[in-house]
Design an enzyme around this catalytic site. Structure first.
Site, PDB file in Angstrom:
ATOM      1  N   HIS A   1     -47.014  80.896  35.097  1.00  0.00           N
ATOM      2  CA  HIS A   1     -46.098  80.660  36.203  1.00  0.00           C
ATOM      3  C   HIS A   1     -45.664  79.200  36.213  1.00  0.00           C
ATOM      4  O   HIS A   1     -46.485  78.296  36.036  1.00  0.00           O
ATOM      5  CB  HIS A   1     -46.763  80.994  37.541  1.00  0.00           C
ATOM      6  CG  HIS A   1     -46.876  82.468  37.779  1.00  0.00           C
ATOM      7  ND1 HIS A   1     -47.766  83.016  38.693  1.00  0.00           N
ATOM      8  CD2 HIS A   1     -46.213  83.522  37.237  1.00  0.00           C
ATOM      9  CE1 HIS A   1     -47.637  84.340  38.700  1.00  0.00           C
ATOM     10  NE2 HIS A   1     -46.708  84.663  37.822  1.00  0.00           N
TER      11      HIS A   1
ATOM     12  N   LYS B   1     -41.527  82.907  29.600  1.00  0.00           N
ATOM     13  CA  LYS B   1     -40.178  82.629  30.093  1.00  0.00           C
ATOM     14  C   LYS B   1     -39.781  81.185  29.787  1.00  0.00           C
ATOM     15  O   LYS B   1     -40.619  80.288  29.760  1.00  0.00           O
ATOM     16  CB  LYS B   1     -40.116  82.878  31.597  1.00  0.00           C
ATOM     17  CG  LYS B   1     -40.249  84.356  31.979  1.00  0.00           C
ATOM     18  CD  LYS B   1     -40.112  84.535  33.492  1.00  0.00           C
ATOM     19  CE  LYS B   1     -40.166  86.005  33.874  1.00  0.00           C
ATOM     20  NZ  LYS B   1     -40.052  86.191  35.345  1.00  0.00           N
TER      21      LYS B   1
ATOM     22  N   ARG C   1     -46.983  89.573  30.034  1.00  0.00           N
ATOM     23  CA  ARG C   1     -45.821  90.360  30.408  1.00  0.00           C
ATOM     24  C   ARG C   1     -45.524  91.317  29.259  1.00  0.00           C
ATOM     25  O   ARG C   1     -45.860  91.055  28.100  1.00  0.00           O
ATOM     26  CB  ARG C   1     -44.609  89.466  30.661  1.00  0.00           C
ATOM     27  CG  ARG C   1     -44.791  88.428  31.764  1.00  0.00           C
ATOM     28  CD  ARG C   1     -43.552  87.544  31.868  1.00  0.00           C
ATOM     29  NE  ARG C   1     -43.650  86.563  32.949  1.00  0.00           N
ATOM     30  CZ  ARG C   1     -44.092  85.316  32.805  1.00  0.00           C
ATOM     31  NH1 ARG C   1     -44.480  84.895  31.604  1.00  0.00           N
ATOM     32  NH2 ARG C   1     -44.145  84.494  33.837  1.00  0.00           N
TER      33      ARG C   1
ATOM     34  N   TYR D   1     -50.717  86.414  44.843  1.00  0.00           N
ATOM     35  CA  TYR D   1     -51.897  87.225  44.585  1.00  0.00           C
ATOM     36  C   TYR D   1     -52.963  87.056  45.654  1.00  0.00           C
ATOM     37  O   TYR D   1     -53.804  87.924  45.842  1.00  0.00           O
ATOM     38  CB  TYR D   1     -52.468  86.906  43.198  1.00  0.00           C
ATOM     39  CG  TYR D   1     -51.520  87.318  42.110  1.00  0.00           C
ATOM     40  CD1 TYR D   1     -51.316  88.662  41.820  1.00  0.00           C
ATOM     41  CD2 TYR D   1     -50.779  86.376  41.412  1.00  0.00           C
ATOM     42  CE1 TYR D   1     -50.415  89.064  40.853  1.00  0.00           C
ATOM     43  CE2 TYR D   1     -49.873  86.767  40.439  1.00  0.00           C
ATOM     44  CZ  TYR D   1     -49.695  88.101  40.161  1.00  0.00           C
ATOM     45  OH  TYR D   1     -48.794  88.486  39.213  1.00  0.00           O
TER      46      TYR D   1
ATOM     47  N   ARG E   1     -50.453  93.686  34.680  1.00  0.00           N
ATOM     48  CA  ARG E   1     -50.530  92.215  34.738  1.00  0.00           C
ATOM     49  C   ARG E   1     -50.915  91.763  36.149  1.00  0.00           C
ATOM     50  O   ARG E   1     -51.745  90.867  36.313  1.00  0.00           O
ATOM     51  CB  ARG E   1     -49.184  91.634  34.315  1.00  0.00           C
ATOM     52  CG  ARG E   1     -49.042  90.121  34.492  1.00  0.00           C
ATOM     53  CD  ARG E   1     -47.703  89.696  33.887  1.00  0.00           C
ATOM     54  NE  ARG E   1     -47.161  88.499  34.490  1.00  0.00           N
ATOM     55  CZ  ARG E   1     -47.389  87.259  34.073  1.00  0.00           C
ATOM     56  NH1 ARG E   1     -48.211  87.067  33.047  1.00  0.00           N
ATOM     57  NH2 ARG E   1     -46.827  86.220  34.656  1.00  0.00           N
TER      58      ARG E   1
ATOM     59  N   HIS F   1     -46.021  96.370  34.312  1.00  0.00           N
ATOM     60  CA  HIS F   1     -46.151  95.077  34.980  1.00  0.00           C
ATOM     61  C   HIS F   1     -47.279  95.090  36.003  1.00  0.00           C
ATOM     62  O   HIS F   1     -47.893  94.057  36.284  1.00  0.00           O
ATOM     63  CB  HIS F   1     -44.829  94.692  35.656  1.00  0.00           C
ATOM     64  CG  HIS F   1     -44.755  93.236  36.005  1.00  0.00           C
ATOM     65  ND1 HIS F   1     -44.743  92.246  35.047  1.00  0.00           N
ATOM     66  CD2 HIS F   1     -44.722  92.599  37.211  1.00  0.00           C
ATOM     67  CE1 HIS F   1     -44.679  91.058  35.634  1.00  0.00           C
ATOM     68  NE2 HIS F   1     -44.667  91.243  36.953  1.00  0.00           N
TER      69      HIS F   1
END
Length: 302
Positions: free
Chosen positions: A274, A180, A157, A283, A251, A248
């Site tokens: 994730h 994150k 990211r 995806y 990515r 983004h």
């Protein structure tokens, strides 16, 4: 001009100097240097025919907008697509800026917008190279190139890339990334990504202390994501890329291209950081849509 072949333009020496500059100072690939310099030679040849005389460095300094438009029109007659014409125009802007005061202002060819899709590998690298070439200083170009390669080549990211400190140096074959919710993961680094970061490190004018940001702004502070986003917006206009071409999106392209080459969802989940598999499964839809596009365009009964 009697006794002078129009192929013997002194401006070709300027193109040779530009080639050396691209390879030495901008660290552009052999392929990119060849493509950009070929565009410069095509323009010089066109100007020679258009003006009926040999073109020198002074002749590159007064190229008119109408001449550039006529050149692109000729290239389009040769079958050049809009996206390729936009990239060629971007290369010529760099060449004319190197030769003199820059190219006349003009908008690039309009590119038809389609459904959102992954950025093609050549376009992803072209985007990074454009930022490198058009930067105000070589070290800033190297910085932006390295950041975009981390997004496309390692799936980071933008916040993760800019959150790196110099403690990550020297880079090895893997990198520990904090994502994150302060979750860490290990991502592999291919050689071109490592080389791009090292090229930036070698040129950065600021001391890279272990506890300070790896990527610096022009004044030495931490690099802002907005700076990269603005630069990407400018590059995608110059290259005629879709307005969904964002940092983004690089990515997303990393993930989609890996999936298309056989990566399994669990491995992709780990690489992207994730929290749940459902976040990664998006995806599969992106890749299926892309394949459906190919089918519809290629199958004779579609």
């Amino acid at each position: 001009m009697t006794g002078t072949a129009l192929d013997d333009h002194p401006a070709r020496l300027v193109a040779a100097d530009w080639a050396a500059h691209l390879a030495r100072d901008r660290r552009r690939s052999v392929h990119t240097v060849r493509a950009y310099v070929a565009a410069a030679h095509r323009l010089i040849g066109f100007l020679g025919r258009h003006r009926a005389g040999a073109i020198g460095k002074a002749g590159l300094a007064d190229v008119a907008q109408a001449e550039l438009r006529a050149y692109l029109a000729e290239r389009r007659q040769d079958g050049l697509a809009n996206a390729s014409a936009a990239r060629e125009l971007s290369a010529l802007r760099g060449f004319l800026a190197f030769a003199g005061d820059g190219a006349p202002r003009m908008a690039g060819p309009r590119v038809k917008k389609g459904i959102p899709r992954p950025i093609a590998p050549d376009d992803a690298i072209g985007l990074a190279e454009d930022l490198d070439e058009t930067a105000s200083l070589p070290w800033i170009g190297a910085r932006d190139f390295a950041v975009l390669l981390l997004l496309y080549g390692a799936g980071l990211r933008i916040g993760e890339a800019l959150g790196l400190t110099a403690a990550a140096l020297p880079l090895g074959e893997t990198l520990v990334v904090t994502g994150k919710r302060a979750k860490t993961r290990v991502v592999p680094l291919i050689a071109p990504v490592r080389d791009a970061v090292q090229a930036y490190v070698d040129l950065c004018p600021y001391p890279l202390s272990r506890d300070l940001p790896l990527f610096r702004g022009a004044r030495g502070g931490g690099l802002s994501a907005d700076v990269i986003r603005r630069s990407v917006r400018g590059a995608r206009v110059r290259l005629g890329l879709n307005d969904r071409t964002t940092p983004h999106a690089l990515r997303h392209s990393f993930a989609t291209h890996l999936l298309g080459r056989g990566a399994d969802l669990r491995s992709l989940q780990e690489l992207l950081g994730h929290a749940s598999l459902s976040s990664t499964q998006v995806y599969t839809g992106v890749d299926a849509a892309h394949l459906l596009d190919i089918y519809r365009n290629a199958h004779p009964r579609a």
